[in-house]
Design an enzyme around this catalytic site. Sequence first.
Site, PDB file in Angstrom:
ATOM      1  N   ASN A 423     -29.219 -45.610  -9.354  1.00 54.85           N
ATOM      2  CA  ASN A 423     -27.963 -46.333  -9.281  1.00 54.85           C
ATOM      3  C   ASN A 423     -27.196 -46.191 -10.595  1.00 54.85           C
ATOM      4  OD1 ASN A 423     -26.122 -48.559  -8.108  1.00 54.85           O
ATOM      5  ND2 ASN A 423     -26.662 -49.357 -10.118  1.00 54.85           N
ATOM      6  N   GLU A 424     -26.105 -45.439 -10.570  1.00 56.01           N
ATOM      7  CA  GLU A 424     -25.092 -45.343 -11.622  1.00 56.01           C
ATOM      8  C   GLU A 424     -25.548 -44.666 -12.907  1.00 56.01           C
ATOM      9  OE1 GLU A 424     -22.145 -48.991 -10.260  1.00 56.01           O
ATOM     10  OE2 GLU A 424     -23.244 -49.222 -12.136  1.00 56.01           O
ATOM     11  N   ASN A 425     -26.713 -44.046 -12.937  1.00 62.15           N
ATOM     12  CA  ASN A 425     -27.186 -43.471 -14.199  1.00 62.15           C
ATOM     13  C   ASN A 425     -26.516 -42.143 -14.530  1.00 62.15           C
ATOM     14  OD1 ASN A 425     -28.794 -45.689 -14.305  1.00 62.15           O
ATOM     15  ND2 ASN A 425     -30.674 -44.641 -13.725  1.00 62.15           N
ATOM     16  N   SER A 470     -26.257 -42.594  -6.783  1.00 58.80           N
ATOM     17  CA  SER A 470     -25.090 -43.309  -6.278  1.00 58.80           C
ATOM     18  C   SER A 470     -24.413 -43.951  -7.486  1.00 58.80           C
ATOM     19  CB  SER A 470     -25.523 -44.378  -5.271  1.00 58.80           C
ATOM     20  OG  SER A 470     -24.429 -45.089  -4.760  1.00 58.80           O
TER      21      SER A 470
END
Length: 817
Positions: A423-425, A470
């Site tokens: 998530n968002e990395n 994502s």
Amino acid sequence: MIEKTTLNSGWTLHCNDTGRPGLPESIPATVPGCVHLDLLASRLIPDPYIDVNEITNDWIGKTDWAYRCTFEAAPEDGKIQELVFDGLDTIAVIALNGEEIGRSFNMHRTYRFDVSGLLKTGANELTVTFRSAYAYGAEMENHYGYRPNNYPGPGNLMRKMACNFGWDWGPTLVTAGLWKPVRLESWDRARLGEIRVSASLAGGDGLVKVHARLARHGEGAACRLTATIGDVTKTVAIGAGEDEVSFELTLPSPQLWWPHHLGAQPLYSLTLELVDDASGDLLDADERELGFRSLRLDTSADAHGSAFTFVINDVPLFIAGANWIPDDCFPSRVTAERYGARIEEAKAANIHMLRVWGGGIFERDEFYEACDRMGMLVWQDFLFACAAYPEEEPLRSEVEAEVRDNVVRLMPHASLILWNGNNENIWGFDEWGWRPIIKPGESWGLGYYLDLLPRLCAELDPDRPYYPGSPYSGSMEIEPNADAHGCKHIWDVWNDVGYEVYRNYIPRFCSEFGWQAPAAWATIAESVHDTPLTPQSNGVFHHQKATQGNDKLIRGLSGHLPEPQTMDDWHFATQLNQARAIRFGIEHMRSHREICRGAVVWQFNDCWPVTSWAALDSAGRRKPLWYALKAAYDPRLLTIQPRGDGLSAVAVNERTLFWRAKISGRRLKLDGTVLGEFEFWRLLCDRFAAKEFPLPEDIVRPGLPNEEVIVVEMLDRRAFHYFVEDIALALPAPRLSVDVAAINGGYAVKVTADNFLKDLCLMADRLDPDAVVDTMLVTLLPGESHVFAVKTGKTIVATEITIGTVLRSANDLVAGR
């Protein structure tokens, strides 16, 4: 056959800080559980969910703790005896009868220790000593060096639930304990070790793939493994020197498993039995429920960029989704019944996919089993969120171990449709200023997302799609949060601008977007005791974890609703604005169905009482957003959207049958006077399609914009369009009548409008904290009525349905301002 003895009773908790005042030497402990819950049960700490008590509990996560129990057992010649820990949180040393048997470094995996030579006849003492996650994190930062993290604490340096250390919706409650069951297993000759099972379609037949790895003891006798599903049985031989076997079964013509909005969820029981060839003894057995459906993720290039479309049973879907976070800061408190109730609430809101977010946990089996039964699709993140992660040892080996554990555990579930890398990395590395912080050659997690995780998924679960992140655009050569490729997060809307900016984006798939609002009034009243209660009072403010969150709530009202002057108005205005913002965004995305194939709102649930993006608060109470989701995700949606210089009614149909009906509309004054109207005898919207109907010129051009509204109807669906925002709309003070009649399980509350009422809501929890109302956000033309069904065990009379407290509408926020 394996003998299993649960060891979930008789535990005590001990604080290893002997200088800690006020703690007894021994505290009764519950397993599964955690230190916070044991201290709370013994009334040794205040409830961290109440007022600002969270901050009084910081010391718990910075302290070492020990759990102890005594159990009866005896050594058994010729048998293997193993202690099995399904979940240890997190850094622990395990000792049996004073001798260390192993260590844990990972909350997200199962540990198994051979204790055959250590058990003694009679009482055996088991001790699990937990080290402070903070202390371990400091040691790991010295080992790896600093890695950027959007949130406090060392969650990216160990394999522990990251949001334990605090998030922009969650408290800092750093747990320790045995959060899943413990047992002693005793077996001989062989047992089933790793079992990989998948179910798919081969034409019209069901294909079951089984791969089993045995654990052996002794000479490794010949065995046979028998699999049965429906009327199909297959037995395979496993030679004396073998410990792995793979085979397939074909089930003729199974019924298909569908997400709940499209069909049924038939499940077929698969049983596995491991039998000793020589004696015929049953050595081990396993059973699980399988559903048959085909699945692929279409990411092919097209005229708009590249797709991100889930295709199930050859049907390209629009995903109506929501993000799922841990449902409690103390996950052992979440029962199977609570999982079921939450998923039922998601289903009732027309959500058909939950994304299990990467800063939390792999949920327990009961969650995925409930999703299988209810037709709720699951997108599963691997557990990396909003931070850079070292790829060196010892973290790398722990990552691989937890991925193997959880992919094998979860892969049989029909509801599970995606493994997502993080998530968002990747977005964080690209756009959040990480590049100059991470030294050349220093790892930050990309090797997990583009190498280790896809390799493990391809090895273990090749029939299910994997996606690196994502948001992610499908290539490191394209910015990770692009509109035209992959999945996108939209956060500038909440953080920086108004919700009207959602229309600036037409993503291929939006896997995060959200808007905040406080919890239900009853939930605030239960958790905050400020006098007076205001948005800025200590308790209310403490239960707002987002940076400048309350300021953003007020800024988000700007241009839409007047700034509220009372706590009651602040509470309702911000909840109403949240509901409108998300409905606005979803309807826009759905109206562009040919491009955008999914909206996954942030977020569905909460882990404690808080002002957040959730639709369902931590007590399970519905916020107005829940009702907005139900309307916006209706499989048959009618919406009015700008197209070119005009407006179009857009019918969106996710049903299996085409939608064909008369469409009609009116431009009205708010007093009901008709200023223009049209009727088209039959609009046809095919299944899985969106159909636009341009509205006539005399409908879309107002005479007095602040006094007029467009109403379009198609069968029982209705859509409204306003030419100005509420702050400029001539909404009258609400005039209405209320009639209350008892019905089975509660009351029917009939509201009749004497004048135009916009977004009428009955706040049932203001009548009874346990009450639930079926509808909200109802707009009535003068003379129209609506019946609210209120489920409650309390007696209700009409005089209690007060305007401005129980019965709220945009009118009472705007009229006279």
